[in-house]
Design a protein around this motif. Structure first.
Motif: not given
Length: 461
Positions: A60-64, A90-100, A413-424
């Motif tokens: 959901f997070v990546f699709f969003k 998501v599948n790459v992260i999931s593979y490493f999570l399963i391996s962990l 970008y400046i007027e609506n800055y947020s960490i979330r927007s940076d990450l996106q």
């Protein structure tokens, strides 16, 4: 309002739930068949559910973040690319999570097969939902209300989305107001371009009264107002425009964000950067890095770093020249670097030094800033934050986006800055690197040149 418009969000939500159900079910089958019993301490029922729940949240997070659910808004190819990179991450992260969880690298083949099946599902979903959306919501019939020649470029861009917009008529603002309103009522919406503010407000209210859509080309003042806070003085509502750039807290967390992401990225990319350096050196024996004076926050000068992608002394013959897509000054190695944006990697050093941020307006040369300020005095507003390695204008705009539109996007970008927007924006940059379009393959030139501005005059670049 068209009655069908009331159900648009419901249709979008339903189609998104269907896609998520298919992808989550595929992961569940792969987990139970190939991994749940292979780990050292198999989970009980709830443990399996928790893992599937984690996969659902990541999906959901990546699709969003990539806009993978925006059926009907993005082009089908853009939607498909967004979903592809989301699934891959998501599948790459999931593979490493399963391996962990399994305490060793698990068999990767089931994950690879699952990814291929996922690509098939999202391709089929994108096509079918696109067809369904087009049938239920055909292109809107619009009229454009213009007051200057700048409307032409907007019309061309909207005309490229024949699946969403159908511009049937254009009206000059100098026509009589009653005639303009009569024409507007014949269509489903109006595109309001660069017209005087007083007239624009009148027609915007007219559209509101008649429940008609209005697509507005914003002015700089509109963008500033959009970033305002809602406050009230007793029973009087007010909009507070702080106009001070980022607050202390925002600057602190933005700097922390820069270090937390750029330091690991620099370490991970170091082997690749070393290989690139060797290849550049072997190819023509010239310097590996290219330095150029640019401006960052408050007009402070610094040397931006890039991998050299052009021949040595590129300006020697003919002086300053505009860099073009097929410029013969670009080396064979440089073409690959520029296409994949690998030439920008050394700017991670600029970020760690504090000259730049990971996300922000792209740094410009002092000479170019002076030229832009003559045409657009507001251009200096973008210097209220640090320059960025990537930015909103870079992931949304294209190579030939006008400086004025880029300025608008930087200010948004400046007027609506947020960490979330940076990450996106960071995630969208990854998509741009993996799936470059013809219009955004080119990057900043390493040399100065000249081009035509909107008034047809020469300007340095």
């Amino acid at each position: 309002m068209n009655k069908k418009d009331q159900y648009k969000r419901l249709i979008t939500f339903g189609s998104a739930v269907l896609l998520m159900a298919m992808l989550i079910s595929t992961f569940g089958i792969v987990w139970y068949e190939f991994y749940s019993e292979a780990i050292m301490l198999p989970f009980y029922r709830r443990g399996n559910w928790v893992l599937i729940g984690i996969y659902t949240v990541m999906l959901f997070v990546f699709f969003k973040a990539y806009g993978g659910f925006r059926v009907g808004y993005l082009k089908r190819t853009d939607a498909f690319y967004s979903q592809m990179i989301s699934i891959f991450c998501v599948n790459v992260i999931s593979y490493f999570l399963i391996s962990l969880i399994g305490r060793h690298f698990m068999n990767v083949i089931p994950i690879v097969i699952m990814t291929v099946i996922d690509f098939f599902f999202i391709g089929l979903w994108t096509y079918l939902t696109g067809e369904m959306y087009f049938v239920i919501y055909p292109p809107r019939k619009l009229v454009i209300l213009y007051g200057s020649h700048q409307a032409a470029s907007l019309v061309m861009k909207m005309s490229s989305r024949v699946d969403k917009y159908m511009i049937c008529e254009s009206v000059n603002i100098n026509e009589h107001a009653d005639k303009i309103k009569e024409i507007i009522l014949k269509y489903e919406g109006v595109i309001i371009c660069d017209i005087p503010a007083e007239q624009r407000n009148d027609y915007l209210k007219f559209c509101f009264e008649n429940s008609l859509r209005a697509y507005i080309a914003p002015k700089i003042s509109d963008i500033i107002v959009r970033g305002a806070d809602d406050i009230r003085l007793f029973d009087t509502p007010l909009l507070l425009c702080r106009n001070g750039g980022l607050s202390f807290e925002q600057r602190f967390f933005k700097r922390a964000f820069d270090i937390i992401l750029s330091l690991p990225a620099f370490i991970v990319l170091s082997p690749l950067m070393l290989i690139i350096s060797i290849v550049i050196k072997i190819s023509d024996g010239g310097p590996v890095l290219y330095k150029q004076c640019r401006l960052t926050q408050d007009g402070k000068e610094f040397n931006v770093l890039k991998f050299r992608s052009m021949v040595v002394d590129a300006e020697k013959n003919g002086g300053p020249q505009l860099c073009t897509e097929n410029d013969d000054r670009i080396t064979a190695v440089g073409k690959i670097l520029r296409k994949c944006r690998f030439d920008e990697f050394p700017q991670l050093i600029n970020v760690l030094r504090g000259d730049m941020s990971l996300v922000g307006p792209r740094p410009e040369r002092p000479e170019l800033v002076d030229e832009y300020k003559k045409q657009m005095p507001e251009f200096e507003y973008r210097l209220r934050v640090k320059a960025g390695l990537t930015g909103y204008a870079q992931v949304i705009g294209v190579y030939d986006t006008t400086p004025y539109d880029k300025l608008k996007m930087d200010l948004m970008y400046i007027e609506n800055y947020s960490i979330r927007s940076d990450l996106q924006i960071v995630l969208m940059t990854l998509k741009t690197m993996l799936f470059p379009t013809k219009t955004n393959e080119a990057t900043d030139c390493n040399v100065t040149g000249s081009s035509k501005n909107k008034n047809g005059k020469e300007e340095k670049k």
